[in-house]
Scaffold this motif. Structure first.
Motif, PDB file in Angstrom:
ATOM      1  N   VAL A   5      17.931  68.912  18.762  1.00 42.92           N
ATOM      2  CA  VAL A   5      19.113  69.764  19.393  1.00 42.92           C
ATOM      3  C   VAL A   5      18.797  70.226  20.672  1.00 42.92           C
ATOM      4  N   ILE A   6      19.914  70.262  21.507  1.00 49.63           N
ATOM      5  CA  ILE A   6      20.033  70.777  22.929  1.00 49.63           C
ATOM      6  C   ILE A   6      20.907  72.080  22.792  1.00 49.63           C
ATOM      7  N   LEU A   7      20.170  73.150  23.218  1.00 51.00           N
ATOM      8  CA  LEU A   7      21.051  74.429  23.116  1.00 51.00           C
ATOM      9  C   LEU A   7      21.671  74.725  24.614  1.00 51.00           C
ATOM     10  N   LEU A   8      22.871  74.484  24.895  1.00 50.16           N
ATOM     11  CA  LEU A   8      23.553  74.803  26.081  1.00 50.16           C
ATOM     12  C   LEU A   8      23.951  75.784  26.178  1.00 50.16           C
ATOM     13  N   VAL A   9      23.530  76.811  27.064  1.00 44.78           N
ATOM     14  CA  VAL A   9      23.937  78.155  27.343  1.00 44.78           C
ATOM     15  C   VAL A   9      24.743  78.423  28.418  1.00 44.78           C
ATOM     16  N   GLU A  10      26.215  78.240  28.253  1.00 45.54           N
ATOM     17  CA  GLU A  10      26.951  78.131  29.649  1.00 45.54           C
ATOM     18  C   GLU A  10      28.139  78.847  29.317  1.00 45.54           C
ATOM     19  N   ASP A  11      28.562  79.840  30.039  1.00 41.13           N
ATOM     20  CA  ASP A  11      30.187  80.229  30.085  1.00 41.13           C
ATOM     21  C   ASP A  11      31.131  79.580  30.820  1.00 41.13           C
ATOM     22  N   ASN A  12      30.890  78.770  31.774  1.00 39.50           N
ATOM     23  CA  ASN A  12      31.815  78.234  32.416  1.00 39.50           C
ATOM     24  C   ASN A  12      32.332  76.850  31.924  1.00 39.50           C
ATOM     25  N   PRO A  13      33.546  76.772  31.484  1.00 43.04           N
ATOM     26  CA  PRO A  13      34.032  75.828  30.862  1.00 43.04           C
ATOM     27  C   PRO A  13      34.087  74.271  31.499  1.00 43.04           C
ATOM     28  N   ASP A  14      34.256  74.534  32.840  1.00 44.18           N
ATOM     29  CA  ASP A  14      34.168  73.229  33.702  1.00 44.18           C
ATOM     30  C   ASP A  14      32.700  72.661  33.577  1.00 44.18           C
ATOM     31  N   ASP A  31      22.047  66.148  19.398  1.00 48.27           N
ATOM     32  CA  ASP A  31      23.227  67.100  18.889  1.00 48.27           C
ATOM     33  C   ASP A  31      23.241  68.261  19.827  1.00 48.27           C
ATOM     34  N   VAL A  32      24.362  68.650  20.508  1.00 47.14           N
ATOM     35  CA  VAL A  32      24.522  69.818  21.632  1.00 47.14           C
ATOM     36  C   VAL A  32      25.175  70.920  20.825  1.00 47.14           C
ATOM     37  N   VAL A  33      24.416  72.340  20.890  1.00 49.69           N
ATOM     38  CA  VAL A  33      25.009  73.441  20.538  1.00 49.69           C
ATOM     39  C   VAL A  33      25.257  74.062  21.655  1.00 49.69           C
ATOM     40  N   VAL A  34      26.590  74.652  21.831  1.00 48.83           N
ATOM     41  CA  VAL A  34      27.200  75.372  23.015  1.00 48.83           C
ATOM     42  C   VAL A  34      27.449  76.764  22.594  1.00 48.83           C
ATOM     43  N   ALA A  35      26.515  77.641  23.452  1.00 47.08           N
ATOM     44  CA  ALA A  35      26.681  79.084  23.394  1.00 47.08           C
ATOM     45  C   ALA A  35      27.475  79.615  24.605  1.00 47.08           C
ATOM     46  N   LEU A  69      25.770  85.006  32.648  1.00 49.52           N
ATOM     47  CA  LEU A  69      26.441  85.127  31.298  1.00 49.52           C
ATOM     48  C   LEU A  69      27.056  86.453  31.144  1.00 49.52           C
ATOM     49  N   PRO A  70      27.895  86.574  30.302  1.00 46.69           N
ATOM     50  CA  PRO A  70      28.547  87.943  29.882  1.00 46.69           C
ATOM     51  C   PRO A  70      27.806  88.136  28.639  1.00 46.69           C
ATOM     52  N   LYS A  71      27.885  89.294  28.451  1.00 48.10           N
ATOM     53  CA  LYS A  71      27.336  90.263  27.319  1.00 48.10           C
ATOM     54  C   LYS A  71      25.480  90.380  27.419  1.00 48.10           C
ATOM     55  N   THR A  96      21.451  76.683  36.787  1.00 51.31           N
ATOM     56  CA  THR A  96      22.427  77.510  37.342  1.00 51.31           C
ATOM     57  C   THR A  96      22.887  77.262  38.831  1.00 51.31           C
ATOM     58  N   SER A  97      23.806  77.789  39.103  1.00 45.65           N
ATOM     59  CA  SER A  97      24.374  77.607  40.574  1.00 45.65           C
ATOM     60  C   SER A  97      23.849  78.911  41.408  1.00 45.65           C
ATOM     61  N   SER A  98      23.009  79.748  40.854  1.00 50.32           N
ATOM     62  CA  SER A  98      22.429  80.864  41.632  1.00 50.32           C
ATOM     63  C   SER A  98      21.383  80.469  42.790  1.00 50.32           C
ATOM     64  N   ILE A  99      21.871  80.863  43.915  1.00 53.30           N
ATOM     65  CA  ILE A  99      20.831  80.486  44.937  1.00 53.30           C
ATOM     66  C   ILE A  99      19.756  81.765  45.449  1.00 53.30           C
ATOM     67  N   GLU A 100      20.070  82.711  44.421  1.00 54.29           N
ATOM     68  CA  GLU A 100      18.879  83.782  44.798  1.00 54.29           C
ATOM     69  C   GLU A 100      17.630  83.785  44.727  1.00 54.29           C
ATOM     70  N   GLU A 101      16.682  83.802  45.559  1.00 56.38           N
ATOM     71  CA  GLU A 101      15.368  83.467  45.569  1.00 56.38           C
ATOM     72  C   GLU A 101      14.774  84.467  44.254  1.00 56.38           C
ATOM     73  N   ARG A 102      15.383  85.712  44.076  1.00 55.07           N
ATOM     74  CA  ARG A 102      14.809  86.656  42.986  1.00 55.07           C
ATOM     75  C   ARG A 102      15.178  86.135  41.805  1.00 55.07           C
ATOM     76  N   ASP A 103      16.212  85.364  41.537  1.00 54.28           N
ATOM     77  CA  ASP A 103      16.354  84.558  40.102  1.00 54.28           C
ATOM     78  C   ASP A 103      15.511  83.514  39.881  1.00 54.28           C
ATOM     79  N   LEU A 104      15.128  82.820  40.888  1.00 56.73           N
ATOM     80  CA  LEU A 104      14.165  81.845  40.739  1.00 56.73           C
ATOM     81  C   LEU A 104      12.780  82.296  40.409  1.00 56.73           C
ATOM     82  N   LEU A 105      12.075  83.485  40.925  1.00 56.81           N
ATOM     83  CA  LEU A 105      11.230  84.153  40.659  1.00 56.81           C
ATOM     84  C   LEU A 105      11.030  84.656  39.378  1.00 56.81           C
TER      85      LEU A 105
END
Length: 145
Positions: A5-14, A31-35, A69-71, A96-105
């Motif tokens: 199983v692959i768990l894909l945690v993604e809120d953007n439908p596109d 099998d891919v489970v989408v959360a 992600l929300p919540k 992720t699409s985040s380009i923030e260095e702090r998110d990477l770190l």
């Protein structure tokens, strides 16, 4: 034998659709489970909420995790799963699409196994997903839990 199983945690439908199409295009038939938010991902992992009664002895082979992600956001989710014996060894690829260095770190500090910025170009994106699928679903070896 049941598919891994692959768990894909993604809120953007596109982005969800692109990821699923890219997996299919490259014959990654797992099998891919989408959360679609952090709470739904936690429910899946721990067999609660809409996943009440799920066999939690079967964990994802890899989690593809968006950060925004929300919540419960991706970094909070990562912290929770790394602090729980049942989930701490699940490989987590921050996608992720985040380009923030702090998110990477912070992702690596919290135990991410990989950090990939989503390419904007569809061809590049599908190639990135192909490589992810090949490595995490075929080549990578996980300890028995």
């Amino acid at each position: 034998m049941k598919n891994k199983v692959i768990l894909l945690v993604e809120d953007n439908p596109d982005d969800e659709l692109l990821t699923l199409k890219a997996l299919k295009k490259h014959n990654i038939a797992n099998d891919v489970v989408v959360a679609r938010d952090g709470v739904e991902a936690l429910d899946y992992l721990f067999g609660s909420g809409i996943y009440e009664g799920r066999d939690t002895s079967i964990m994802p082979e890899v989690m593809l995790l968006d950060l925004k992600l929300p919540k419960v956001n991706g970094l909070e989710l990562l912290k929770i799963i790394r602090n729980d014996e049942r989930t701490k060894l699940i490989p987590v690829v921050v996608l992720t699409s985040s380009i923030e260095e702090r998110d990477l770190l912070e992702s690596y500090q919290l135990g991410a196994n990989s950090y990939i910025r989503k390419p904007v170009d569809f061809t590049e994106f599908t190639e990135a997903v192909k490589q992810l699928g090949l490595y995490w679903m075929v080549l990578n070896q996980l300890p028995k839990q």
